[in-house]
Enzyme design. Sequence first.
Site, mmCIF file in Angstrom:
data_model
loop_
_atom_site.group_PDB
_atom_site.id
_atom_site.type_symbol
_atom_site.label_atom_id
_atom_site.label_comp_id
_atom_site.label_asym_id
_atom_site.label_seq_id
_atom_site.Cartn_x
_atom_site.Cartn_y
_atom_site.Cartn_z
ATOM 1 N N ASP A 30 -8.762 -8.053 77.925
ATOM 2 C CA ASP A 30 -7.954 -6.833 77.758
ATOM 3 C C ASP A 30 -6.481 -7.161 78.000
ATOM 4 O OD1 ASP A 30 -8.735 -3.520 78.006
ATOM 5 O OD2 ASP A 30 -6.697 -4.148 78.486
ATOM 6 N N HIS A 46 -17.264 -2.018 62.282
ATOM 7 C CA HIS A 46 -16.634 -0.827 62.841
ATOM 8 C C HIS A 46 -17.661 0.251 63.176
ATOM 9 C CE1 HIS A 46 -13.332 1.951 63.682
ATOM 10 N NE2 HIS A 46 -14.151 2.864 63.210
ATOM 11 N N GLY A 93 -11.936 9.607 77.713
ATOM 12 C CA GLY A 93 -10.695 8.825 77.819
ATOM 13 C C GLY A 93 -10.604 7.657 76.860
ATOM 14 N N HIS A 98 -12.785 2.284 68.294
ATOM 15 C CA HIS A 98 -13.728 1.264 67.826
ATOM 16 C C HIS A 98 -14.544 0.930 69.080
ATOM 17 C CE1 HIS A 98 -14.546 -2.667 65.420
ATOM 18 N NE2 HIS A 98 -15.280 -2.740 66.532
ATOM 19 N N HIS A 100 -16.200 -0.171 72.235
ATOM 20 C CA HIS A 100 -15.957 -1.356 73.061
ATOM 21 C C HIS A 100 -16.521 -1.148 74.455
ATOM 22 C CE1 HIS A 100 -12.450 1.324 73.267
ATOM 23 N NE2 HIS A 100 -12.315 0.950 74.532
ATOM 24 N N HIS A 102 -16.024 -2.248 78.283
ATOM 25 C CA HIS A 102 -15.151 -2.870 79.281
ATOM 26 C C HIS A 102 -16.033 -3.610 80.287
ATOM 27 C CE1 HIS A 102 -11.421 -0.440 78.427
ATOM 28 N NE2 HIS A 102 -12.304 0.434 77.976
HETATM 29 P P1 5GP Z 1 -10.151 2.660 75.958
HETATM 30 O O1 5GP Z 1 -9.128 3.409 76.751
HETATM 31 O O2 5GP Z 1 -10.135 3.029 74.495
HETATM 32 O O3 5GP Z 1 -11.524 2.720 76.551
HETATM 33 O O4 5GP Z 1 -9.770 1.132 76.084
HETATM 34 C C1 5GP Z 1 -8.904 0.487 75.206
HETATM 35 C C2 5GP Z 1 -8.514 -0.810 75.873
HETATM 36 O O5 5GP Z 1 -7.928 -1.641 74.894
HETATM 37 C C3 5GP Z 1 -7.483 -0.631 76.994
HETATM 38 O O6 5GP Z 1 -8.004 -1.163 78.214
HETATM 39 C C4 5GP Z 1 -6.269 -1.423 76.488
HETATM 40 O O7 5GP Z 1 -5.590 -2.096 77.526
HETATM 41 C C5 5GP Z 1 -6.886 -2.378 75.481
HETATM 42 N N1 5GP Z 1 -5.992 -2.773 74.412
HETATM 43 C C6 5GP Z 1 -5.199 -1.958 73.678
HETATM 44 N N2 5GP Z 1 -4.538 -2.663 72.741
HETATM 45 C C7 5GP Z 1 -4.939 -3.957 72.883
HETATM 46 C C8 5GP Z 1 -4.589 -5.183 72.193
HETATM 47 O O8 5GP Z 1 -3.801 -5.218 71.247
HETATM 48 N N3 5GP Z 1 -5.210 -6.318 72.617
HETATM 49 C C9 5GP Z 1 -6.097 -6.318 73.659
HETATM 50 N N4 5GP Z 1 -6.616 -7.485 73.992
HETATM 51 N N5 5GP Z 1 -6.432 -5.196 74.319
HETATM 52 C C10 5GP Z 1 -5.866 -4.034 73.941
HETATM 53 ZN ZN ZN Z 2 -12.708 -0.864 63.911
#
Ligand code: 5GP
Ligand code: ZN
Length: 114
Positions: A30, A46, A93, A98, A100, A102
């Site tokens: 991340d 996707h 949140g 897409h 993912h 964590h």
């Molecule tokens: P969400 O909030 O959608 O669950 O998590 C999205 C995650 O993607 C966040 O933890 C954010 O730091 C990470 N993220 C956003 N843009 C990028 C990027 O360009 N590269 C990487 N490696 N992580 C990203």
């Molecule tokens: Zn996607």
Amino acid sequence: MEDCLFCKISKGEIPSNKVYEDEEIMAFYDINPAAPIHILVIPKRHITSLAEIEKKDEVLIGKIYSVINQIAEEKGFKQEGFRVIVNCGKNGGQEVMHLHFHVLAGTKLGEKIV
Ligand code: 5GP
Ligand code: ZN
């Protein structure tokens, strides 16, 4: 999907610090880590969110957990433990639309909600 950040990362169109890759799944660090180790694991295909998972995706989702376990072993945090979080939709949140997973590790994680 065009204009999807993680689709672009999965195709190598946007660089990432890769941890794992096979034909279906990719994992990378991340960009804004919330723990000493913060890895994102994604299906390459996707899928917008957890809410969009279909019957045909069941094997893939199972494989993602298996890959997480493999990464935990390889990166050396399997023994100490880790946390897997999937944010889904507005109230969950989710910011990147897409699917993912964590993977957080490397410290005793705080702010436990459940
Ligand atoms: P969400 O909030 O959608 O669950 O998590 C999205 C995650 O993607 C966040 O933890 C954010 O730091 C990470 N993220 C956003 N843009 C990028 C990027 O360009 N590269 C990487 N490696 N992580 C990203
Ligand atoms: Zn996607």
